[in-house]
Design a protein around this motif. Structure first.
Motif, PDB file in Angstrom:
ATOM      1  N   ALA A 102       0.890  -1.220  -0.096  1.00 26.41           N
ATOM      2  CA  ALA A 102       0.138   0.145  -0.106  1.00 26.41           C
ATOM      3  C   ALA A 102       0.719   1.172  -0.116  1.00 26.41           C
ATOM      4  O   ALA A 102       2.060   1.249   0.611  1.00 26.41           O
ATOM      5  CB  ALA A 102      -0.927   0.089   1.256  1.00 26.41           C
ATOM      6  N   VAL A 103       0.463   2.487  -0.453  1.00 26.47           N
ATOM      7  CA  VAL A 103       0.857   3.525  -0.715  1.00 26.47           C
ATOM      8  C   VAL A 103       0.172   4.648  -0.180  1.00 26.47           C
ATOM      9  O   VAL A 103      -1.003   4.509  -0.826  1.00 26.47           O
ATOM     10  CB  VAL A 103       1.701   3.995  -2.015  1.00 26.47           C
ATOM     11  N   VAL A 104       0.425   5.515   0.660  1.00 26.97           N
ATOM     12  CA  VAL A 104      -0.489   6.440   1.157  1.00 26.97           C
ATOM     13  C   VAL A 104       0.471   7.894   0.882  1.00 26.97           C
ATOM     14  O   VAL A 104       1.379   8.043   1.544  1.00 26.97           O
ATOM     15  CB  VAL A 104      -0.779   6.349   2.710  1.00 26.97           C
ATOM     16  N   CYS A 105      -0.322   8.567   0.145  1.00 29.14           N
ATOM     17  CA  CYS A 105       0.506   9.779  -0.331  1.00 29.14           C
ATOM     18  C   CYS A 105      -0.244  11.274   0.297  1.00 29.14           C
ATOM     19  O   CYS A 105      -1.405  11.029   1.189  1.00 29.14           O
ATOM     20  CB  CYS A 105       0.362  10.435  -1.857  1.00 29.14           C
ATOM     21  N   GLY A 106       0.456  12.232   0.632  1.00 22.76           N
ATOM     22  CA  GLY A 106       0.106  13.368   1.309  1.00 22.76           C
ATOM     23  C   GLY A 106      -1.171  13.827   0.870  1.00 22.76           C
ATOM     24  O   GLY A 106      -1.862  14.584   1.572  1.00 22.76           O
ATOM     25  N   ASP A 107      -1.235  13.769  -0.430  1.00 20.67           N
ATOM     26  CA  ASP A 107      -2.481  14.736  -1.201  1.00 20.67           C
ATOM     27  C   ASP A 107      -3.809  13.593  -1.293  1.00 20.67           C
ATOM     28  O   ASP A 107      -4.755  13.778  -1.988  1.00 20.67           O
ATOM     29  CB  ASP A 107      -2.131  15.226  -2.404  1.00 20.67           C
TER      30      ASP A 107
ATOM     31  N   VAL B 125      -5.026  12.104   1.743  1.00 23.93           N
ATOM     32  CA  VAL B 125      -5.705  12.040   2.950  1.00 23.93           C
ATOM     33  C   VAL B 125      -6.328  13.460   3.262  1.00 23.93           C
ATOM     34  O   VAL B 125      -5.585  14.378   2.926  1.00 23.93           O
ATOM     35  CB  VAL B 125      -4.639  11.650   3.953  1.00 23.93           C
ATOM     36  N   ASP B 126      -7.275  13.191   4.288  1.00 31.21           N
ATOM     37  CA  ASP B 126      -7.848  14.335   4.728  1.00 31.21           C
ATOM     38  C   ASP B 126      -6.853  15.374   5.648  1.00 31.21           C
ATOM     39  O   ASP B 126      -6.862  16.719   5.677  1.00 31.21           O
ATOM     40  CB  ASP B 126      -9.173  14.236   5.208  1.00 31.21           C
ATOM     41  N   ALA B 127      -6.239  14.596   6.309  1.00 31.58           N
ATOM     42  CA  ALA B 127      -5.231  15.211   7.485  1.00 31.58           C
ATOM     43  C   ALA B 127      -3.758  14.861   7.306  1.00 31.58           C
ATOM     44  O   ALA B 127      -3.935  13.415   7.412  1.00 31.58           O
ATOM     45  CB  ALA B 127      -5.850  15.172   8.648  1.00 31.58           C
ATOM     46  N   ALA B 128      -3.079  15.533   6.993  1.00 36.01           N
ATOM     47  CA  ALA B 128      -1.643  14.927   6.772  1.00 36.01           C
ATOM     48  C   ALA B 128      -0.839  14.989   7.952  1.00 36.01           C
ATOM     49  O   ALA B 128      -1.202  15.070   9.062  1.00 36.01           O
ATOM     50  CB  ALA B 128      -0.880  15.966   5.775  1.00 36.01           C
ATOM     51  N   LYS B 129       0.506  14.196   8.048  1.00 33.30           N
ATOM     52  CA  LYS B 129       1.148  14.280   9.254  1.00 33.30           C
ATOM     53  C   LYS B 129       1.458  15.782   9.775  1.00 33.30           C
ATOM     54  O   LYS B 129       1.417  16.506   9.121  1.00 33.30           O
ATOM     55  CB  LYS B 129       2.774  13.820   9.054  1.00 33.30           C
ATOM     56  N   PRO B 130       1.380  15.991  11.164  1.00 37.88           N
ATOM     57  CA  PRO B 130       1.499  14.981  12.491  1.00 37.88           C
ATOM     58  C   PRO B 130       0.371  14.451  12.672  1.00 37.88           C
ATOM     59  O   PRO B 130       0.156  13.628  13.928  1.00 37.88           O
ATOM     60  CB  PRO B 130       2.014  15.903  13.354  1.00 37.88           C
ATOM     61  N   HIS B 131      -0.921  14.579  12.136  1.00 37.97           N
ATOM     62  CA  HIS B 131      -2.061  13.880  12.416  1.00 37.97           C
ATOM     63  C   HIS B 131      -1.847  12.288  12.243  1.00 37.97           C
ATOM     64  O   HIS B 131      -1.325  12.116  11.264  1.00 37.97           O
ATOM     65  CB  HIS B 131      -3.142  14.372  11.368  1.00 37.97           C
ATOM     66  N   PRO B 132      -2.543  11.509  12.721  1.00 34.98           N
ATOM     67  CA  PRO B 132      -2.604  10.101  13.009  1.00 34.98           C
ATOM     68  C   PRO B 132      -3.226   9.355  11.627  1.00 34.98           C
ATOM     69  O   PRO B 132      -2.813   8.359  11.174  1.00 34.98           O
ATOM     70  CB  PRO B 132      -3.162   9.478  14.339  1.00 34.98           C
ATOM     71  N   GLU B 133      -3.987  10.192  11.012  1.00 32.01           N
ATOM     72  CA  GLU B 133      -4.707   9.496   9.729  1.00 32.01           C
ATOM     73  C   GLU B 133      -3.823   8.760   8.792  1.00 32.01           C
ATOM     74  O   GLU B 133      -4.375   7.984   8.118  1.00 32.01           O
ATOM     75  CB  GLU B 133      -5.585  10.625   9.080  1.00 32.01           C
ATOM     76  N   PRO B 134      -2.603   9.195   8.239  1.00 33.91           N
ATOM     77  CA  PRO B 134      -1.977   8.771   7.205  1.00 33.91           C
ATOM     78  C   PRO B 134      -1.550   7.223   7.813  1.00 33.91           C
ATOM     79  O   PRO B 134      -1.729   6.434   6.905  1.00 33.91           O
ATOM     80  CB  PRO B 134      -0.670   9.484   7.037  1.00 33.91           C
ATOM     81  N   TYR B 135      -1.173   7.081   8.954  1.00 29.48           N
ATOM     82  CA  TYR B 135      -0.747   5.728   9.425  1.00 29.48           C
ATOM     83  C   TYR B 135      -2.051   4.661   9.645  1.00 29.48           C
ATOM     84  O   TYR B 135      -1.936   3.543   9.705  1.00 29.48           O
ATOM     85  CB  TYR B 135       0.325   5.809  10.623  1.00 29.48           C
ATOM     86  N   LEU B 136      -3.008   5.539  10.386  1.00 26.24           N
ATOM     87  CA  LEU B 136      -4.319   4.695  10.422  1.00 26.24           C
ATOM     88  C   LEU B 136      -4.714   4.218   9.111  1.00 26.24           C
ATOM     89  O   LEU B 136      -5.051   3.031   8.860  1.00 26.24           O
ATOM     90  CB  LEU B 136      -5.289   5.475  11.080  1.00 26.24           C
ATOM     91  N   THR B 137      -4.648   5.005   8.053  1.00 25.34           N
ATOM     92  CA  THR B 137      -5.028   4.666   6.553  1.00 25.34           C
ATOM     93  C   THR B 137      -4.279   3.591   6.074  1.00 25.34           C
ATOM     94  O   THR B 137      -4.823   2.662   5.634  1.00 25.34           O
ATOM     95  CB  THR B 137      -4.873   5.906   5.662  1.00 25.34           C
ATOM     96  N   ALA B 138      -2.777   3.619   6.358  1.00 21.31           N
ATOM     97  CA  ALA B 138      -1.882   2.504   5.886  1.00 21.31           C
ATOM     98  C   ALA B 138      -2.294   1.260   6.536  1.00 21.31           C
ATOM     99  O   ALA B 138      -2.298   0.290   5.988  1.00 21.31           O
ATOM    100  CB  ALA B 138      -0.545   3.098   6.124  1.00 21.31           C
ATOM    101  N   ALA B 139      -2.470   1.222   7.902  1.00 16.61           N
ATOM    102  CA  ALA B 139      -2.781   0.042   8.618  1.00 16.61           C
ATOM    103  C   ALA B 139      -4.286  -0.559   8.129  1.00 16.61           C
ATOM    104  O   ALA B 139      -4.326  -1.860   8.100  1.00 16.61           O
ATOM    105  CB  ALA B 139      -3.102   0.303  10.045  1.00 16.61           C
ATOM    106  N   ARG B 140      -5.182   0.239   7.867  1.00 19.17           N
ATOM    107  CA  ARG B 140      -6.391  -0.267   7.295  1.00 19.17           C
ATOM    108  C   ARG B 140      -6.153  -0.883   5.925  1.00 19.17           C
ATOM    109  O   ARG B 140      -6.894  -2.035   5.671  1.00 19.17           O
ATOM    110  CB  ARG B 140      -7.413   0.722   7.217  1.00 19.17           C
ATOM    111  N   LEU B 141      -5.299  -0.281   5.129  1.00 19.04           N
ATOM    112  CA  LEU B 141      -5.185  -0.895   3.786  1.00 19.04           C
ATOM    113  C   LEU B 141      -4.459  -2.049   3.865  1.00 19.04           C
ATOM    114  O   LEU B 141      -4.679  -2.877   3.023  1.00 19.04           O
ATOM    115  CB  LEU B 141      -4.358   0.277   2.884  1.00 19.04           C
TER     116      LEU B 141
END
Length: 211
Positions: free
Chosen positions: A122-127, A129-145
């Motif tokens: 899986a690849v999660v890019c900054g554009d 996700v709704d909220a980029a790092k330092p928000h947890p969403e990018p890593y939570l998205t990756a784990a879900r994928l």
């Protein structure tokens, strides 16, 4: 990606200083350090404020940077010490792997020519996700994928922004500073280089946490 797997932060240095020169200024060291690991929108705000030109259009600046960095990326990216060996070991062991980056999809697509398109499940890019790092969403998205609980994931990061994102998500964190030093942080294992990292270390980081 930037500063963790590949030594691309120096290319960002080139592009950012060139943009500052176009605007008639020079980017300060403090501003450059503050940019590392942030989203493009935040980065452009930092640049504009540092140059004393907050009225500039962030999107216009981002478009300029994206075009220039694509040129620099196409000239080739160098792996950070130990990164390729660890990635190969992880893949050979069949461990689900995601790339979680603040860079945009077009830049990542170019970088994947170096990183390998089969290197990640899986690849999660900054554009994307709704909220980029330092928000947890990018890593939570990756784990879900990946279909893996975040508590069973190890995040490898080089920047304070990335470390904060991974910690907030609930991942185990391995920090390997590149361009900026990282202060000791509870719950974060820090190494000088990925040459000292192996599968046993990653397993130990997960073994320290509840299943």
């Amino acid at each position: 990606m930037d500063g963790t797997l590949v030594d691309s932060e120096k290319l960002w240095d080139v592009a950012l200083q060139e943009l500052a020169a176009v605007y008639g200024g020079t980017l300060s060291d403090d501003a450059r350090k503050a940019i590392i690991g942030t989203s493009m929108a935040v980065s452009m705000r930092i640049v504009h404020d540092d140059l004393g030109q907050p009225e500039r259009d962030p999107q216009a600046s981002a478009d300029w940077i994206n075009a220039r960095i694509l040129e620099l990326f196409r000239d080739g990216l160098r792996w950070r010490p130990g990164a390729l060996a660890l990635l190969r070991a992880v893949r050979a062991a069949g461990i689900p792997t995601a790339l979680v980056t603040s860079s945009t999809r077009p830049l990542v697509e170019v970088a994947l020519d170096t990183l390998g398109r089969d290197s990640f499940d899986a690849v999660v890019c900054g554009d994307e996700v709704d909220a980029a790092k330092p928000h947890p969403e990018p890593y939570l998205t990756a784990a879900r994928l990946l279909g893996v609980p975040i508590a069973r994931c190890v995040a490898i990061e080089d920047s304070p922004t990335g470390v904060a994102s991974a910690l907030a998500a609930g991942a185990a964190v391995l920090a390997v500073p590149a361009e900026v030093p990282l202060p000791p942080t509870d719950g974060v294992h820090q190494l000088e280089s990925l040459t000292a990292a192996d599968l046993e270390l990653l397993a130990a980081l997960l073994g320290e946490r509840p299943a």
